[in-house]
Design a protein around this motif. Structure first.
Motif, short mmCIF file in Angstrom:
data_model
loop_
_atom_site.label_atom_id
_atom_site.label_comp_id
_atom_site.label_asym_id
_atom_site.label_seq_id
_atom_site.Cartn_x
_atom_site.Cartn_y
_atom_site.Cartn_z
N GLU A 343 8.69 -1.44 -4.84
CA GLU A 343 7.25 -1.74 -4.89
C GLU A 343 6.65 -1.53 -6.28
OE1 GLU A 343 5.67 0.74 -1.83
OE2 GLU A 343 6.57 -0.44 -0.20
N PRO A 365 10.94 -0.73 0.54
CA PRO A 365 9.95 0.34 0.60
C PRO A 365 10.34 1.54 -0.28
CG PRO A 365 11.33 0.43 2.55
CD PRO A 365 11.78 -0.78 1.76
N PRO A 411 11.64 6.86 -1.32
CA PRO A 411 11.17 5.92 -0.30
C PRO A 411 9.66 6.05 -0.08
CG PRO A 411 12.30 7.77 0.72
CD PRO A 411 12.47 7.94 -0.77
N THR A 412 9.02 4.96 0.28
CA THR A 412 7.59 4.99 0.59
C THR A 412 7.35 5.07 2.09
OG1 THR A 412 7.55 2.56 0.53
CG2 THR A 412 6.96 3.74 -1.49
N ARG A 413 8.42 4.98 2.87
CA ARG A 413 8.32 5.26 4.30
C ARG A 413 9.66 5.79 4.79
NH1 ARG A 413 10.80 1.12 7.17
NH2 ARG A 413 10.89 -0.93 6.14
N SER A 414 9.62 6.52 5.88
CA SER A 414 10.83 7.18 6.36
C SER A 414 11.72 6.20 7.13
CB SER A 414 10.45 8.35 7.28
OG SER A 414 9.73 7.87 8.40
N ALA A 416 14.26 4.33 6.17
CA ALA A 416 14.63 3.04 5.59
C ALA A 416 15.69 3.16 4.49
CB ALA A 416 13.39 2.36 5.04
N SER A 417 16.31 4.33 4.33
CA SER A 417 17.29 4.51 3.26
C SER A 417 18.63 3.90 3.65
CB SER A 417 17.47 6.00 2.94
OG SER A 417 16.25 6.56 2.48
#
Length: 537
Positions: A343, A365, A411-414, A416-417
């Protein structure tokens, strides 16, 4: 103990010095000798990480692996990583000291002489033979007074020199004679023999030229080494990249994997393992239409992430990548490529560019923050989220790779790695890596070397073939291991060199000590599989 030394220099860059050093390391190792590679200064787009987290040239890591030993920073004490036309990042003993212009680096050079001598001394104290690689040509008149990689090192090591020329380029005899003419008398005296490299055809057609060379220079020809086809060993940066860019388009029954040829591309050898798979064509491209049509598009590492991100947009490739994401067509970003797919990229300390904050492509993300301290680590990880990269499956087996980056991602949200890092340089960790987007079609990771893991490589190719409706290749040749490739290279070189002369030049004698070393290594298992624990870049 003070090891014997032998040095491989070239009439020019990219004449095959690195592969010949690799071959000699393997050849000496197969004779039971403890052998180590050394290159005082390397300029490389591709680098590797040692077990203690030091960064060195990829070629020296490959040569160490061929020698059956773990790579160390002493094998390449000075590494230059180009960052465009005017600057290079300078890595000394495995750690970055910053970016310097050519003029600034030349001012630093005298300080590096002691570093080089100390590294060479440590290697010579621990091995029977040190095989030294030169850089470029020893006869560059404008650089000779400040050259720290060629005859300067030969003198430090009291090393005889093998001078290599690439006959595939043409003009090899003129290159040999011209190089000898431009050397100082004491430097000419160090040249012990010539090697004609990359020959294709009937060697008898060369005899008159070889005879002339010997008569003109008074130096013997050690051998004529043929071109070795389909070799699964990392090559010189510039020429190998040009060869890859010129590859043919795939046939209808082949997978088309494209790597975006960024202006500041780095560590593009990540895809080397894919290039040797049956039914797969890997191409380096810079046109949007190639990216749009491919089965897989890879955005590789970069030495200047923000600069290359701007180039992606200006070239139209950014839009091609976004179009792939819209239709859930696979895209993989590695290291800098991963950051570009995120992003935002922040560089508040001016580590890489003058841009403090830029918007990335917004497909993953995550956000990137550049820091002055560089992350260099051997890594083991596990799959955290299924994706096309893993054929939508999970697996408990570790994934091996390595990190080289100054841009740290988060990460910008959990949830999703892509991976979870479980160890760095042998120390336990629990850190998220990369990100997944578009339902598993877009993957980013900071890990280099992912495709060297056979399970990952096989599952991803299975996924891509099913997506295209392609059958598995019939009668596919088994992909040889790197150890088998080192033996193939060494066998080829041995067959075409005068090995008795080689041993005399290197001042090595077959003795009971050699047999003793060989017996000891075999009993320990080190000779047959020194990398059995998988710690390699």
């Amino acid at each position: 103990m003070n090891a014997s030394t032998i040095m491989v220099q070239g009439t020019a860059s990219s004449v095959g010095k690195s592969l010949l050093v690799t071959a000699l390391c393997r050849l000496f190792r197969n004779e039971g000798l403890r052998v180590a590679p050394f290159k005082a200064q390397n300029m490389a787009l591709n680098s590797a990480v040692t077990a203690d987290g030091c960064e060195i040239g990829r070629a020296q890591a490959v040569q160490a692996e061929a020698a059956g030993i773990m790579p160390t920073a002493d094998m390449n004490p000075i590494l230059l990583k180009p960052e465009g036309e005017r600057k290079s990042q300078v890595v000394v003993l495995g750690r970055s000291i910053g970016s310097l212009t050519a003029a600034e680096y030349h001012e630093y050079k005298p300080r590096f002489s002691d570093v080089i001598q100390e590294s060479l001394g440590r290697l010579r104290a621990g091995y029977d033979v040190v095989v030294i690689e030169g850089a470029g040509s020893p006869a560059e008149i404008n650089l000779k007074s400040r050259d720290i990689a060629n005859m300067h090192v030969a003198k430090l090591a009291d090393a005889p020199v093998l001078l290599v020329g690439d006959i595939d380029r043409g003009g090899v005899f003129a290159s040999f004679v011209g190089t000898m003419e431009l050397l100082e008398p004491d430097e000419r005296a160090r040249v012990a023999a010539f090697i004609v490299n990359k020959f294709r055809g009937d060697v008898s057609l060369l005899e008159s030229g070889l005879d002339f060379l010997v008569e003109r220079t008074g130096k013997p020809v050690l051998g004529v080494v043929p071109h070795v086809p389909n070799l699964r060993i990392a090559e010189e940066d510039s020429v190998s990249l040009e060869d890859r860019a010129a590859r043919r388009r795939p046939y209808d029954n082949e997978l088309d994997i494209v790597v975006v040829r960024l202006p500041c591309i780095s560590n593009y050898d990540d895809v080397l393992s894919l290039e040797h798979e049956a039914g797969v064509v890997v191409r380096f491209v810079d046109q949007p239409e190639d990216v749009e049509r491919a089965d897989l598009a890879i955005v590789p590492g970069s030495k200047r992430t923000v600069f290359d991100l701007a180039w992606l947009r200006a070239s139209g490739i950014a839009e091609a990548i976004k179009a792939r994401a819209d239709r859930c067509a696979p895209v993989l970003g590695i290291c800098g490529g991963c950051q570009m797919l995120g992003e935002t990229i922040e560089d508040l300390q001016g580590v890489e560019s003058g841009e403090q904050r830029v918007s990335a492509l917004g497909l993953l993300p995550l956000r990137t923050r550049f820091e002055r301290e560089k992350m260099t680590a051997q890594v083991r990880a596990r799959i955290l989220t299924p994706s096309f990269l893993t054929d939508g499956t999970m697996d408990d087996r570790d994934v091996a790779g390595y990190e080289i980056h100054m841009g740290m991602i988060e990460p910008t949200r959990s949830g999703a790695s892509a991976f979870e890092i479980v160890s760095r340089n042998g120390r336990r960790e629990a850190a998220a890596d990369g990100a997944i987007g578009a339902g598993g079609a877009i993957v980013g990771t900071m890990l280099h070397g992912v495709f060297d893991n056979e399970v990952i490589r096989a599952r991803m190719l299975d996924f891509l073939r099913r997506r295209r409706g392609l059958a598995q290749p019939t009668n596919a040749r088994r992909v040889s291991t790197k150890q088998e490739e080192y033996d193939r290279l060494a066998t080829m070189v041995r067959e075409h060199l005068d090995c008795e002369l080689l041993w005399r030049i290197a001042r090595i004698t077959h003795s009971a000590s050699v047999s003793r070393h060989r017996r000891t290594w075999r009993e320990s298992g080190e000779l047959t599989d020194p990398f059995r624990n998988g710690i390699t870049g």
